[in-house]
Design a protein around this motif. Sequence first.
Motif, mmCIF file in Angstrom:
data_model
loop_
_atom_site.group_PDB
_atom_site.id
_atom_site.type_symbol
_atom_site.label_atom_id
_atom_site.label_comp_id
_atom_site.label_asym_id
_atom_site.label_seq_id
_atom_site.Cartn_x
_atom_site.Cartn_y
_atom_site.Cartn_z
ATOM 1 N N UNK A 1 8.825 -12.054 5.922
ATOM 2 C CA UNK A 1 9.272 -12.966 4.874
ATOM 3 C C UNK A 1 8.539 -12.792 3.564
ATOM 4 N N UNK A 2 7.746 -11.716 3.446
ATOM 5 C CA UNK A 2 6.992 -11.465 2.221
ATOM 6 C C UNK A 2 7.044 -9.977 1.876
ATOM 7 N N UNK A 3 6.532 -9.669 0.695
ATOM 8 C CA UNK A 3 6.444 -8.265 0.286
ATOM 9 C C UNK A 3 5.238 -7.626 0.960
ATOM 10 N N UNK A 4 5.417 -6.400 1.387
ATOM 11 C CA UNK A 4 4.355 -5.637 2.030
ATOM 12 C C UNK A 4 4.302 -4.242 1.404
ATOM 13 N N UNK A 5 3.107 -3.740 1.178
ATOM 14 C CA UNK A 5 2.947 -2.351 0.756
ATOM 15 C C UNK A 5 2.589 -1.533 1.989
ATOM 16 N N UNK A 6 3.524 -0.677 2.424
ATOM 17 C CA UNK A 6 3.387 0.045 3.678
ATOM 18 C C UNK A 6 3.460 1.554 3.441
ATOM 19 N N UNK A 7 2.940 2.304 4.398
ATOM 20 C CA UNK A 7 2.853 3.762 4.286
ATOM 21 C C UNK A 7 3.991 4.424 5.065
ATOM 22 N N UNK A 8 4.607 5.437 4.463
ATOM 23 C CA UNK A 8 5.645 6.201 5.163
ATOM 24 C C UNK A 8 5.004 6.941 6.326
ATOM 25 N N UNK A 9 5.509 6.695 7.554
ATOM 26 C CA UNK A 9 4.904 7.326 8.730
ATOM 27 C C UNK A 9 5.769 8.438 9.312
ATOM 28 N N UNK B 1 10.476 5.287 8.835
ATOM 29 C CA UNK B 1 9.632 4.215 9.355
ATOM 30 C C UNK B 1 8.389 4.075 8.473
ATOM 31 N N UNK B 2 8.049 2.820 8.219
ATOM 32 C CA UNK B 2 6.848 2.475 7.466
ATOM 33 C C UNK B 2 5.845 1.835 8.403
ATOM 34 N N UNK B 3 4.563 2.066 8.150
ATOM 35 C CA UNK B 3 3.524 1.522 9.022
ATOM 36 C C UNK B 3 2.489 0.756 8.220
ATOM 37 N N UNK B 4 1.933 -0.293 8.849
ATOM 38 C CA UNK B 4 0.830 -1.014 8.220
ATOM 39 C C UNK B 4 -0.492 -0.401 8.677
ATOM 40 N N UNK B 5 -1.597 -1.020 8.298
ATOM 41 C CA UNK B 5 -2.918 -0.451 8.609
ATOM 42 C C UNK B 5 -3.216 -0.457 10.099
ATOM 43 N N UNK B 6 -2.520 -1.309 10.865
ATOM 44 C CA UNK B 6 -2.738 -1.357 12.313
ATOM 45 C C UNK B 6 -1.793 -0.429 13.073
ATOM 46 N N UNK B 7 -0.922 0.273 12.323
ATOM 47 C CA UNK B 7 -0.003 1.199 12.970
ATOM 48 C C UNK B 7 1.322 0.579 13.374
ATOM 49 N N UNK C 1 7.534 11.025 0.665
ATOM 50 C CA UNK C 1 7.038 11.913 1.716
ATOM 51 C C UNK C 1 6.084 11.123 2.588
ATOM 52 N N UNK C 2 5.789 11.671 3.755
ATOM 53 C CA UNK C 2 4.866 11.011 4.684
ATOM 54 C C UNK C 2 3.532 10.759 3.986
ATOM 55 N N UNK C 3 3.052 9.531 4.095
ATOM 56 C CA UNK C 3 1.795 9.144 3.455
ATOM 57 C C UNK C 3 1.989 8.341 2.184
ATOM 58 N N UNK C 4 3.184 8.420 1.577
ATOM 59 C CA UNK C 4 3.455 7.615 0.376
ATOM 60 C C UNK C 4 3.455 6.125 0.721
ATOM 61 N N UNK C 5 3.080 5.313 -0.244
ATOM 62 C CA UNK C 5 3.126 3.861 -0.073
ATOM 63 C C UNK C 5 4.338 3.299 -0.798
ATOM 64 N N UNK C 6 5.026 2.360 -0.140
ATOM 65 C CA UNK C 6 6.223 1.741 -0.701
ATOM 66 C C UNK C 6 6.113 0.226 -0.545
ATOM 67 N N UNK C 7 6.460 -0.504 -1.603
ATOM 68 C CA UNK C 7 6.502 -1.961 -1.493
ATOM 69 C C UNK C 7 7.894 -2.375 -1.013
#
Length: 267
Positions: A4-12, A20-26, A41-47
Amino acid sequence: MNIGQYNTLRVSRFVDFGLYLADEQGNEVLLPARYIIGNPVVGDEIEVFVYTDGEDRPIAITDRPLATVGEVAFLQVVDVSQVGAFMRWGIPKDLLCPFREQRYAMKPGGIYPVYVYLDHASGRVAASSKLGKFLGNTIPHYRRGDKVQALILERTDIGYRVVVDNMFMGMLYDNQLYNRLEVGNTIDAYVSKVRNDNKIDLTVSNSARDDVEQLAERIAGYVESHQGEAVDDSMSPDRIRVLFCCSKRVYKQALGHLYKTGRLPKK
């Protein structure tokens, strides 16, 4: 990952139907292909905004909803079903306001102020028009003059009820205003007093001097646009309220400023 909120996640990783995007806990969440912007690309961060789909699975999108968890907004009902009212949320999935969370019965087409919250029992985002359940539950730590965001809730006999920073209820009084406000708009305001009930009195400027000078400009503009129509101390309080949305006391202070600066001839 906050539902329900914005998240900045990494392309996995990439799949045929998106990535698929992943958070710091995987923890992973799908971003469908139609929401991919550019060539990540893998490793990029997307909001992204993360919510649950019709099968209660977390999903990410790059669209922006009209409100996120913890915010108050005016939303329109698009349908009413056996479980509650579904409200247009600005994203593909409508937002449910359950019957138990309706302050009064909602109807299709109606626009209502609601608080967006996360139902921890179901993991779903929902809406409630019972704002008092969610606002004012902590002690406000504002000081006089602090700048806040005020959502205009409704007109009253003495001014406007507002939501302050999505956390507290407040008031903007008529004698502090120089323009009529539109319900549903959000404006900048300043704290004038924190009351014992945790509600907050606001003003539209951060000093009395600013109030007087702004009103003086409006009075001078009125005289100019009305071909020198007389304005003086004899004007009735009701007339002052209609023309300038202020008390006679503040009106007289503004007149004094205009007389002192020579912009109006003193009679």
